[in-house]
Scaffold this motif. Structure first.
Motif, PDB file in Angstrom:
ATOM      1  N   GLN A  25       0.818  -1.217   0.000  1.00 57.98           N
ATOM      2  CA  GLN A  25       0.000   0.000   0.000  1.00 57.98           C
ATOM      3  C   GLN A  25       0.854   1.271   0.000  1.00 57.98           C
ATOM      4  OE1 GLN A  25      -0.563  -2.691   1.768  1.00 57.98           O
ATOM      5  NE2 GLN A  25      -2.705  -3.006   2.250  1.00 57.98           N
ATOM      6  N   ILE A  26       1.845   1.350   0.871  1.00 62.74           N
ATOM      7  CA  ILE A  26       2.633   2.576   0.976  1.00 62.74           C
ATOM      8  C   ILE A  26       3.454   2.816  -0.288  1.00 62.74           C
ATOM      9  CG2 ILE A  26       4.611   1.538   2.174  1.00 62.74           C
ATOM     10  CD1 ILE A  26       3.109   5.038   2.815  1.00 62.74           C
ATOM     11  N   VAL A  27       3.869   1.734  -0.947  1.00 64.44           N
ATOM     12  CA  VAL A  27       4.602   1.883  -2.209  1.00 64.44           C
ATOM     13  C   VAL A  27       3.681   2.485  -3.266  1.00 64.44           C
ATOM     14  CG1 VAL A  27       5.844   0.653  -4.037  1.00 64.44           C
ATOM     15  CG2 VAL A  27       6.170  -0.016  -1.643  1.00 64.44           C
ATOM     16  N   PHE A  28       2.447   1.989  -3.335  1.00 62.50           N
ATOM     17  CA  PHE A  28       1.484   2.537  -4.284  1.00 62.50           C
ATOM     18  C   PHE A  28       1.125   3.983  -3.951  1.00 62.50           C
ATOM     19  CE2 PHE A  28       0.192  -2.062  -4.865  1.00 62.50           C
ATOM     20  CZ  PHE A  28       0.869  -2.192  -6.074  1.00 62.50           C
ATOM     21  N   VAL A  29       1.010   4.285  -2.678  1.00 63.11           N
ATOM     22  CA  VAL A  29       0.712   5.662  -2.263  1.00 63.11           C
ATOM     23  C   VAL A  29       1.837   6.593  -2.702  1.00 63.11           C
ATOM     24  CG1 VAL A  29       0.478   7.196  -0.261  1.00 63.11           C
ATOM     25  CG2 VAL A  29      -0.813   5.056  -0.358  1.00 63.11           C
ATOM     26  N   ALA A  30       3.084   6.175  -2.497  1.00 65.44           N
ATOM     27  CA  ALA A  30       4.226   7.012  -2.898  1.00 65.44           C
ATOM     28  C   ALA A  30       4.232   7.225  -4.409  1.00 65.44           C
ATOM     29  CB  ALA A  30       5.533   6.380  -2.436  1.00 65.44           C
ATOM     30  N   MET A  31       4.002   6.169  -5.159  1.00 65.61           N
ATOM     31  CA  MET A  31       3.990   6.297  -6.623  1.00 65.61           C
ATOM     32  C   MET A  31       2.843   7.194  -7.072  1.00 65.61           C
ATOM     33  SD  MET A  31       5.185   2.424  -7.809  1.00 65.61           S
ATOM     34  CE  MET A  31       3.554   1.995  -8.250  1.00 65.61           C
ATOM     35  N   ALA A  32       1.671   7.004  -6.484  1.00 66.45           N
ATOM     36  CA  ALA A  32       0.517   7.828  -6.843  1.00 66.45           C
ATOM     37  C   ALA A  32       0.742   9.284  -6.474  1.00 66.45           C
ATOM     38  CB  ALA A  32      -0.741   7.300  -6.154  1.00 66.45           C
ATOM     39  N   ALA A  33       1.335   9.521  -5.316  1.00 67.29           N
ATOM     40  CA  ALA A  33       1.594  10.905  -4.880  1.00 67.29           C
ATOM     41  C   ALA A  33       2.523  11.613  -5.853  1.00 67.29           C
ATOM     42  CB  ALA A  33       2.190  10.907  -3.479  1.00 67.29           C
ATOM     43  N   VAL A  34       3.575  10.927  -6.267  1.00 71.82           N
ATOM     44  CA  VAL A  34       4.522  11.532  -7.212  1.00 71.82           C
ATOM     45  C   VAL A  34       3.832  11.797  -8.548  1.00 71.82           C
ATOM     46  CG1 VAL A  34       6.628  11.103  -8.553  1.00 71.82           C
ATOM     47  CG2 VAL A  34       6.588  10.617  -6.099  1.00 71.82           C
ATOM     48  N   LEU A  35       3.048  10.839  -9.034  1.00 75.56           N
ATOM     49  CA  LEU A  35       2.355  11.031 -10.310  1.00 75.56           C
ATOM     50  C   LEU A  35       1.328  12.159 -10.255  1.00 75.56           C
ATOM     51  CD1 LEU A  35       1.860   7.316 -11.398  1.00 75.56           C
ATOM     52  CD2 LEU A  35       3.434   8.997 -12.387  1.00 75.56           C
ATOM     53  N   VAL A  36       0.554  12.208  -9.186  1.00 75.93           N
ATOM     54  CA  VAL A  36      -0.453  13.269  -9.042  1.00 75.93           C
ATOM     55  C   VAL A  36       0.222  14.633  -8.917  1.00 75.93           C
ATOM     56  CG1 VAL A  36      -2.212  14.217  -7.485  1.00 75.93           C
ATOM     57  CG2 VAL A  36      -2.269  11.801  -8.115  1.00 75.93           C
ATOM     58  N   ALA A  37       1.251  14.716  -8.092  1.00 72.65           N
ATOM     59  CA  ALA A  37       1.950  15.998  -7.921  1.00 72.65           C
ATOM     60  C   ALA A  37       2.609  16.431  -9.221  1.00 72.65           C
ATOM     61  CB  ALA A  37       2.980  15.896  -6.798  1.00 72.65           C
ATOM     62  N   ALA A  38       3.308  15.522  -9.884  1.00 75.60           N
ATOM     63  CA  ALA A  38       3.971  15.867 -11.143  1.00 75.60           C
ATOM     64  C   ALA A  38       2.956  16.275 -12.210  1.00 75.60           C
ATOM     65  CB  ALA A  38       4.812  14.698 -11.629  1.00 75.60           C
ATOM     66  N   GLY A  39       1.860  15.533 -12.312  1.00 72.63           N
ATOM     67  CA  GLY A  39       0.836  15.868 -13.294  1.00 72.63           C
ATOM     68  C   GLY A  39       0.171  17.200 -13.010  1.00 72.63           C
ATOM     69  N   SER A  40      -0.172  17.427 -11.756  1.00 74.83           N
ATOM     70  CA  SER A  40      -0.836  18.684 -11.388  1.00 74.83           C
ATOM     71  C   SER A  40       0.083  19.888 -11.560  1.00 74.83           C
ATOM     72  CB  SER A  40      -1.311  18.621  -9.938  1.00 74.83           C
ATOM     73  OG  SER A  40      -2.256  17.607  -9.788  1.00 74.83           O
ATOM     74  N   LEU A  41       1.318  19.750 -11.094  1.00 72.02           N
ATOM     75  CA  LEU A  41       2.254  20.866 -11.215  1.00 72.02           C
ATOM     76  C   LEU A  41       2.676  21.071 -12.666  1.00 72.02           C
ATOM     77  CD1 LEU A  41       4.376  20.286  -8.000  1.00 72.02           C
ATOM     78  CD2 LEU A  41       2.539  21.938  -8.363  1.00 72.02           C
ATOM     79  N   GLY A  42       2.780  19.973 -13.426  1.00 68.33           N
ATOM     80  CA  GLY A  42       3.082  20.100 -14.856  1.00 68.33           C
ATOM     81  C   GLY A  42       1.974  20.820 -15.599  1.00 68.33           C
ATOM     82  N   ALA A  43       0.727  20.479 -15.285  1.00 68.83           N
ATOM     83  CA  ALA A  43      -0.414  21.155 -15.915  1.00 68.83           C
ATOM     84  C   ALA A  43      -0.429  22.639 -15.548  1.00 68.83           C
ATOM     85  CB  ALA A  43      -1.713  20.490 -15.485  1.00 68.83           C
ATOM     86  N   ARG A  44      -0.066  22.931 -14.324  1.00 69.32           N
ATOM     87  CA  ARG A  44      -0.010  24.335 -13.886  1.00 69.32           C
ATOM     88  C   ARG A  44       1.048  25.108 -14.665  1.00 69.32           C
ATOM     89  NH1 ARG A  44      -0.673  27.008  -8.284  1.00 69.32           N
ATOM     90  NH2 ARG A  44       0.693  28.799  -8.480  1.00 69.32           N
ATOM     91  N   VAL A  45       2.207  24.496 -14.850  1.00 69.24           N
ATOM     92  CA  VAL A  45       3.286  25.144 -15.618  1.00 69.24           C
ATOM     93  C   VAL A  45       2.846  25.366 -17.057  1.00 69.24           C
ATOM     94  CG1 VAL A  45       5.597  24.774 -16.573  1.00 69.24           C
ATOM     95  CG2 VAL A  45       5.166  24.344 -14.156  1.00 69.24           C
ATOM     96  N   LEU A  46       2.245  24.357 -17.678  1.00 66.26           N
ATOM     97  CA  LEU A  46       1.792  24.491 -19.055  1.00 66.26           C
ATOM     98  C   LEU A  46       0.717  25.570 -19.185  1.00 66.26           C
ATOM     99  CD1 LEU A  46       1.654  20.753 -20.173  1.00 66.26           C
ATOM    100  CD2 LEU A  46       3.335  22.497 -20.827  1.00 66.26           C
ATOM    101  N   ARG A  47      -0.163  25.650 -18.212  1.00 73.43           N
ATOM    102  CA  ARG A  47      -1.219  26.665 -18.245  1.00 73.43           C
ATOM    103  C   ARG A  47      -0.631  28.064 -18.165  1.00 73.43           C
ATOM    104  NH1 ARG A  47      -4.541  26.019 -13.519  1.00 73.43           N
ATOM    105  NH2 ARG A  47      -3.447  27.783 -12.655  1.00 73.43           N
ATOM    106  N   HIS A  48       0.404  28.233 -17.308  1.00 75.98           N
ATOM    107  CA  HIS A  48       1.020  29.553 -17.170  1.00 75.98           C
ATOM    108  C   HIS A  48       1.839  29.919 -18.403  1.00 75.98           C
ATOM    109  CE1 HIS A  48      -0.274  30.647 -13.198  1.00 75.98           C
ATOM    110  NE2 HIS A  48       0.030  29.442 -12.758  1.00 75.98           N
ATOM    111  N   ARG A  49       2.386  28.949 -19.083  1.00 80.61           N
ATOM    112  CA  ARG A  49       3.135  29.230 -20.320  1.00 80.61           C
ATOM    113  C   ARG A  49       2.200  29.676 -21.433  1.00 80.61           C
ATOM    114  NH1 ARG A  49       7.533  24.419 -20.961  1.00 80.61           N
ATOM    115  NH2 ARG A  49       8.875  25.079 -19.259  1.00 80.61           N
ATOM    116  N   GLY A  50       0.977  29.185 -21.408  1.00 81.13           N
ATOM    117  CA  GLY A  50       0.010  29.525 -22.450  1.00 81.13           C
ATOM    118  C   GLY A  50      -0.542  30.927 -22.322  1.00 81.13           C
ATOM    119  N   ARG A  51      -0.309  31.584 -21.223  1.00 79.16           N
ATOM    120  CA  ARG A  51      -0.851  32.950 -21.027  1.00 79.16           C
ATOM    121  C   ARG A  51      -0.069  33.974 -21.757  1.00 79.16           C
ATOM    122  NH1 ARG A  51      -2.489  33.195 -14.669  1.00 79.16           N
ATOM    123  NH2 ARG A  51      -4.103  31.647 -14.828  1.00 79.16           N
TER     124      ARG A  51
END
Length: 108
Positions: free
Chosen positions: A82-108
């Protein structure tokens, strides 16, 4: 303090505060630390307005993380795998969310 440094210090402090995870063995400790740092970056970068807004984002996010952990793993959130999956999911969610935020700010 710069946001990156503040989020890093907060994430490390948040991880160390959870002594039960740090003392549960090396795999659990490392996975918990990685998940905590990923969530700290996610919550730290989502909150970008007033102090009250940042506290609301951090406290609501923390509660949602805890509820999701309980709903998916019950009392076994610090067990493997469980904790291994949580760590992997946390990294993927954070990277995806922060990546989307960066892309959104570049588009402005």
């Amino acid at each position: 303090m710069a946001r990156f440094a503040a989020v890093s210090v907060t994430g490390a402090g948040w991880a160390l505060w959870h002594v039960q995870a740090i003392t549960a063995g090396m795999v659990v400790a490392v996975c918990f630390f990685v998940a905590t740092m990923a969530f700290a970056f996610l919550l730290g970068y989502l909150g970008s307005a007033s102090f009250e807004q940042r506290v609301l984002v951090a406290s609501t996010g923390h509660r949602l993380i805890n509820v999701a952990g309980c709903l998916t793993a019950g009392d076994h959130t610090l067990d493997r795998p469980q904790i291994v999956f949580v760590a992997m999911a946390a990294v993927l969610v954070a990277a995806g969310s922060l990546g989307a935020r960066v892309l959104r700010h570049r588009g402005r």
